[in-house]
Design an enzyme around this catalytic site. Structure first.
Site, PDB file in Angstrom:
ATOM      1  CB  SER A 251      -0.873  -0.009   1.260  1.00 43.88           C
ATOM      2  OG  SER A 251      -1.520   1.225   1.451  1.00 43.88           O
TER       3      SER A 251
ATOM      4  CE1 TYR B  61      -3.480  -2.460   5.430  1.00 37.90           C
ATOM      5  CE2 TYR B  61      -2.930  -0.227   4.772  1.00 37.90           C
ATOM      6  CZ  TYR B  61      -3.317  -1.512   4.443  1.00 37.90           C
ATOM      7  OH  TYR B  61      -3.538  -1.840   3.128  1.00 37.90           O
TER       8      TYR B  61
END
Length: 170
Positions: free
Chosen positions: A143, A156
């Site tokens: 990501s 995350y």
């Protein structure tokens, strides 16, 4: 789309929904022997059923990617069934979007287990096979959060950054 993958064996973690489902179905459509390594048996089997009629072989192996023994069993079953593994897609990921200071420790631990430990377990489980064959590819879904951080996704982002860095180091 023809990518020259027909007959290759691919493992997709978390192929029971969302991005993983789309990746899984795309590999089956390409003619690959594709293993859906998914913890949710109902969802995993549903996607395998959905893949029937596509050109590849659709398989389901119930797998807890956060558990080393479960991952090893999935890899063994894949090798026993298909003879080899050509591609591992580390797709599993999870985030609960909230400020770091608002997150309980249990959420940090879940994000680390699902995002990073799953990557470590699955990658390590296929590497000996890839090295012995002198072939194989690991594709890990990361990501932009892992490159530059993300508001309300601190842990995350850290796990995705770890995946990027560990992939480069390996």
């Amino acid at each position: 789309m023809e990518l020259g993958l027909k007959g290759k064996t691919v493992i997709v973690t978390g192929g029971g929904s969302n991005i993983g489902r789309a990746i899984y179905l795309a590999f089956v459509a390409e003619g690959c022997n594709t293993v859906n390594a998914e913890i949710d048996e109902a969802q995993g089997k549903r996607v395998v059923e959905e893949a029937k009629g596509l050109s590849g072989k659709a398989l389901f192996v119930k797998t807890d990617v956060t558990d080393w023994n479960s991952v090893q069993a999935m890899v063994k079953k894949t090798l026993d069934t298909c003879g080899q593994i050509d591609v591992l897609v580390n797709n599993v990921g999870w985030v609960y979007d909230r400020l770091f200071i608002e997150k309980p420790r249990e959420e940090w631990e879940k994000e680390i287990k699902l995002n990073y430990w799953s990557f470590i377990n699955c990658t390590r489980a296929v590497l000996d096979h890839f090295i012995a064959r002198k072939a194989g590819a690991v594709v890990s879904v990361a990501s932009d959060a892992g490159r530059m951080g993300e508001y309300r996704e601190a842990v995350y982002a850290g796990t995705k950054g770890a995946i990027i860095a560990t992939s480069k180091a390996i």
